[in-house]
Design a protein around this motif. Structure first.
Motif, PDB file in Angstrom:
ATOM      1  N   GLY A 269       0.813  -1.212   0.000  1.00  0.00           N
ATOM      2  CA  GLY A 269       0.000   0.000   0.000  1.00  0.00           C
ATOM      3  C   GLY A 269       0.842   1.254   0.000  1.00  0.00           C
ATOM      4  O   GLY A 269       0.564   2.208  -0.750  1.00  0.00           O
ATOM      5  N   VAL A 270       1.888   1.249   0.842  1.00  0.00           N
ATOM      6  CA  VAL A 270       2.776   2.423   0.878  1.00  0.00           C
ATOM      7  C   VAL A 270       3.480   2.618  -0.459  1.00  0.00           C
ATOM      8  O   VAL A 270       3.598   3.744  -0.971  1.00  0.00           O
ATOM      9  CB  VAL A 270       3.789   2.270   2.030  1.00  0.00           C
ATOM     10  CG1 VAL A 270       4.829   3.382   1.980  1.00  0.00           C
ATOM     11  CG2 VAL A 270       3.080   2.271   3.379  1.00  0.00           C
ATOM     12  N   ALA A 271       3.977   1.488  -1.031  1.00  0.00           N
ATOM     13  CA  ALA A 271       4.648   1.589  -2.324  1.00  0.00           C
ATOM     14  C   ALA A 271       3.696   2.093  -3.410  1.00  0.00           C
ATOM     15  O   ALA A 271       4.070   2.910  -4.262  1.00  0.00           O
ATOM     16  CB  ALA A 271       5.231   0.228  -2.719  1.00  0.00           C
ATOM     17  N   PHE A 272       2.463   1.637  -3.349  1.00  0.00           N
ATOM     18  CA  PHE A 272       1.467   2.081  -4.335  1.00  0.00           C
ATOM     19  C   PHE A 272       1.209   3.575  -4.197  1.00  0.00           C
ATOM     20  O   PHE A 272       1.139   4.303  -5.197  1.00  0.00           O
ATOM     21  CB  PHE A 272       0.181   1.287  -4.147  1.00  0.00           C
ATOM     22  CG  PHE A 272      -0.902   1.638  -5.127  1.00  0.00           C
ATOM     23  CD1 PHE A 272      -0.862   1.177  -6.436  1.00  0.00           C
ATOM     24  CD2 PHE A 272      -1.966   2.437  -4.739  1.00  0.00           C
ATOM     25  CE1 PHE A 272      -1.844   1.514  -7.333  1.00  0.00           C
ATOM     26  CE2 PHE A 272      -2.961   2.774  -5.628  1.00  0.00           C
ATOM     27  CZ  PHE A 272      -2.900   2.313  -6.934  1.00  0.00           C
ATOM     28  N   LEU A 273       1.067   4.039  -2.946  1.00  0.00           N
ATOM     29  CA  LEU A 273       0.837   5.474  -2.741  1.00  0.00           C
ATOM     30  C   LEU A 273       2.033   6.297  -3.208  1.00  0.00           C
ATOM     31  O   LEU A 273       1.871   7.376  -3.816  1.00  0.00           O
ATOM     32  CB  LEU A 273       0.557   5.736  -1.262  1.00  0.00           C
ATOM     33  CG  LEU A 273      -0.759   5.155  -0.715  1.00  0.00           C
ATOM     34  CD1 LEU A 273      -0.876   5.427   0.790  1.00  0.00           C
ATOM     35  CD2 LEU A 273      -1.957   5.754  -1.445  1.00  0.00           C
ATOM     36  N   LEU A 274       3.250   5.808  -2.921  1.00  0.00           N
ATOM     37  CA  LEU A 274       4.440   6.527  -3.384  1.00  0.00           C
ATOM     38  C   LEU A 274       4.514   6.579  -4.899  1.00  0.00           C
ATOM     39  O   LEU A 274       4.889   7.603  -5.493  1.00  0.00           O
ATOM     40  CB  LEU A 274       5.699   5.874  -2.801  1.00  0.00           C
ATOM     41  CG  LEU A 274       5.869   5.996  -1.270  1.00  0.00           C
ATOM     42  CD1 LEU A 274       7.109   5.230  -0.822  1.00  0.00           C
ATOM     43  CD2 LEU A 274       5.956   7.462  -0.854  1.00  0.00           C
TER      44      LEU A 274
END
Length: 532
Positions: free
Chosen positions: A450-455
Motif C-alpha cells: 500500500g505504501v509503495a502504491f501510494l508513493l
C-alpha cells in the motif's frame, strides 16, 4: 430519422477516444525515461496483482461449506470403507486423475474442476460407492445355468440387501448389516428348524434408537421373511457389541437384557457424576474412572413382627373379694386382683423393589502435577497423600459410599501416558504460531504494497504535473536578469502609453465617434494611395 443521430453518436464516441489516445500519447512523450520506467512498472504490478487475485479466487483458495479445500480440491466421496476407497482410487489411477486421501483414507478429494467429470466416469465403469448391499438387481442378473440352490442363495442375499437399505434410510442409523438364516423345509418334524435373523446397527454420532424403533426394525425383518418369528430377531449395537432389548422375546430373555441395560445405565450415571466433579477440580483428561455396580433384581416381600416385652400393655383387670363369717377363728375378708397383660407387637410388611444396589466397586486413577522448569521442560510431580485423601473423600460422597454393603473405593495417583496429547499440543502450538506469523507477513506485505502504491501514485502525479506545466526558464541562466533590471521606458514609449490609455477611455465613452474617426482615417489612407 434516428440513423444520422446514431451515426453522429458513434462518431462522437470514436472522436472522444481518439482525443484521449492522442492526449495520452502526447503525455507519454513528455515524460522522461525515469518517469516512463516508474509508470510502466506500476501498470505491470497492478495487472499482475489483479491476475493473481482472480486466479486465487477462481482456484478456491480456502475451505468452504461445500467441502472445498485449498488448492482447488473438493471431496469426491467421504466416510468410505477401506474396500470401496481402494476400488475407487484404483479407477482414478487408471483414468489418470489426481486425488488426495484424508480421514485415514476414508475421504477422497479430487480437483474441483474435474469433480463431476470423475463422478460420471465412475458411473460409466460401475465404480460408484455401494449404497447398502445388493438388492433385487441381483435377482435380475440370474443366468440360465443357475441352479436352484444358487437361486435361493441369491434371493436371500437380495432380501438382506433390501432390508439393509430400508434400515439405513432411518436418520439414526449410519450403517447396517442384516444376516438371515432360512433353513430348508423338511418333511420330518424332528428336523424342522425355525428361521432367525441378526441386525447389526452402527448409529450416527450422538444418536440412539428408542425401544419403539427397535420394535419397528424387529417387526420389519420378521415380516419380510417367511416363517420368521419376531422373538428370533436379534438387534446388536456394532460399537458396544451389546444386544438391544427385543420386545417380542420371551419373558426370561427380555428380563435378562433389560437388567443388563439397567445396570449399565446406573454405572454410566455414577461415572459421569464422578468425572464431571474431578474435571472441575483437576481439569479434563486428568482422571479416569471405572465403576462396577452389582444390583439386586430379586423382588423380596418380608413380613416383620416385633414384640416389646419390656413395655407390656394391660389387657384386663379382675378383682375378687371373699368374706367368711362365723368361722371358729373368727370372721375373715380377702380381696384378690387378677391383671392380664398383653405384649405389644409391631407387624411390618416390606416389599423390596428390584434394582437396588447390592455392592459397588470404584476405581479412580489421578494424574499428577507437572511443573515447568527454567529450561522449559515439564517435570512430573506426585500428588501428596493429603490431596489423595481429600479426593477419595469427595468420591465416596459422590457415589454414596456404604461400608455396610461392602463397597470398595480405590484412588491412586500415577503418571498418565500423555505422549500423544503432548505431541498434539506441540503441533497445535506450532501451527498457531505459523498461522500468526503468516498473518503478520501478509499484513506487512499489504502495508508495504500500500505504501509503495501510494508513493508510485504520488511520483506519477508529480511527473504528470511537471510534464503538463513545464517550468519557466530562469532569467539568471539566460543572462537577461541585468537587462530587465537596467532597462527603463523611454519618453516616446511613455507618451505612446498615455495616448493609448486616452484612446481606450474615449472608446468606452463614445464608441460612435471613435468609429467615425477610424473610418475617416481609412478613407484618407485610400485616397492618398490613389493619388500616388
Amino acid at each position: 430519422m434516428n440513423e444520422p443521430n446514431e451515426i453522429k453518436n458513434e462518431g462522437g464516441t470514436a472522436e472522444f477516444f481518439r482525443q484521449v489516445i492522442v492526449q495520452l500519447s502526447a503525455l507519454w512523450q513528455k515524460l522522461s525515461f525515469q518517469q516512463k520506467l516508474i509508470t510502466g512498472s506500476l501498470v505491470g504490478i497492478t495487472l499482475v496483482g489483479l491476475v493473481g487475485l482472480l486466479f486465487f479466487a477462481h482456484s478456491g483458495g480456502g475451505s468452504d461449506k461445500s467441502g472445498g479445500r485449498s488448492g482447488g480440491m473438493r471431496v469426491l466421496y467421504s466416510e468410505l470403507s477401506v474396500d470401496e476407497a481402494a476400488r475407487i482410487t484404483d479407477q482414478l489411477g487408471k483414468g489418470g486423475y489426481k486425488y488426495k486421501l484424508e480421514n485415514d483414507g476414508r475421504n477422497i478429494l479430487v480437483n474441483q474442476k474435474q469433480l463431476y467429470e470423475i463422478r460420471m466416469a465412475l458411473a460409466r465403469e460401475g465404480s460408484l460407492p455401494k449404497q447398502g448391499g445388493l438388492g433385487n438387481e441381483l435377482i435380475l442378473k440370474t443366468s440360465l445355468g443357475t441352479t436352484e440352490s444358487q437361486q435361493e442363495q441369491q434371493k436371500r442375499i437380495a432380501l438382506e440387501g433390501e432390508l439393509q437399505r430400508t434400515i439405513e434410510d432411518m436418520d439414526e442409523v449410519k450403517s447396517a448389516r442384516v444376516h438371515l438364516v432360512t433353513p430348508k423345509p423338511s418333511v420330518f418334524i424332528e428336523e424342522k428348524r425355525e428361521a432367525s435373523a441378526s441386525v447389526v446397527l452402527r448409529f450416527m454420532p450422538g444418536r440412539e434408537m428408542s425401544k419403539e424403533q427397535i420394535r419397528g426394525i424387529t417387526y420389519l425383518v420378521s415380516s419380510s421373511v417367511e416363517g420368521l418369528k419376531p422373538q428370533h430377531v436379534s438387534v446388536i449395537d456394532a460399537v458396544t457389541g451389546e444386544p438391544k432389548t427385543n420386545p417380542f422375546q420371551d419373558e426370561g430373555s427380555a428380563t435378562s437384557i433389560q437388567n443388563r441395560e439397567i445396570q449399565q445405565s446406573v454405572e454410566r450415571t455414577y461415572v459421569r457424576k464422578v468425572k464431571s466433579m474431578l474435571a472441575e477440580l483437576l481439569g479434563y483428561s486428568k482422571s479416569t474412572v471405572t465403576i462396577d455396580v452389582s444390583l439386586d433384581f430379586d423382588q423380596v416381600e418380608k413380613t416383620i413382627e416385633t414384640f416389646d416385652a419390656e413395655n407390656p400393655v394391660t389387657r384386663s383387670i379382675e378383682s375378687i373379694e371373699e368374706n367368711t363369717k362365723n368361722a371358729p377363728d373368727g370372721d375373715h375378708q380377702k380381696e384378690r386382683t387378677l391383671t392380664n397383660y398383653e405384649i405389644s407387637k409391631v407387624v411390618q410388611r416390606v416389599v423390596q423393589e428390584r434394582g437396588s444396589i447390592r455392592k459397588m466397586t470404584v476405581s479412580v486413577a489421578i494424574d499428577g502435577k507437572y511443573e515447568t522448569g527454567a529450561d522449559g521442560k515439564r517435570t512430573y510431580v506426585e500428588r501428596t497423600p493429603a490431596d489423595m485423601q481429600k479426593i477419595e473423600s469427595l468420591v465416596q460422597t459422590a457415589v454414596g459410599y456404604d461400608l455396610a454393603r461392602g463397597d470398595q473405593i480405590t484412588v491412586t495417583s500415577m503418571q498418565f501416558d500423555n505422549e500423544l496429547l503432548e505431541e498434539e499440543r506441540i503441533r497445535l502450538s506450532r501451527e498457531e504460531k505459523e498461522a500468526r506469523l503468516a498473518l503478520y507477513i501478509k499484513l506487512g506485505l499489504a502495508v508495504i504494497a500500500g505504501v509503495a502504491f501510494l508513493l508510485l501514485i504520488r511520483s506519477i502525479a508529480r511527473a504528470v504535473t511537471e510534464a503538463m506545466n513545464p517550468p519557466v526558464p530562469v532569467l539568471e541562466q539566460l543572462g537577461l536578469e541585468n537587462l530587465i533590471e537596467e532597462e527603463e521606458p523611454s519618453e516616446a514609449d511613455k507618451k505612446a502609453s498615455e495616448i493609448l490609455a486616452k484612446v481606450e477611455l474615449l472608446t468606452s465613452q463614445a464608441p460612435v465617434n471613435i468609429a467615425a474617426i477610424i473610418k475617416q482615417w481609412l478613407v484618407e489612407d485610400v485616397q492618398d494611395k490613389n493619388k500616388k
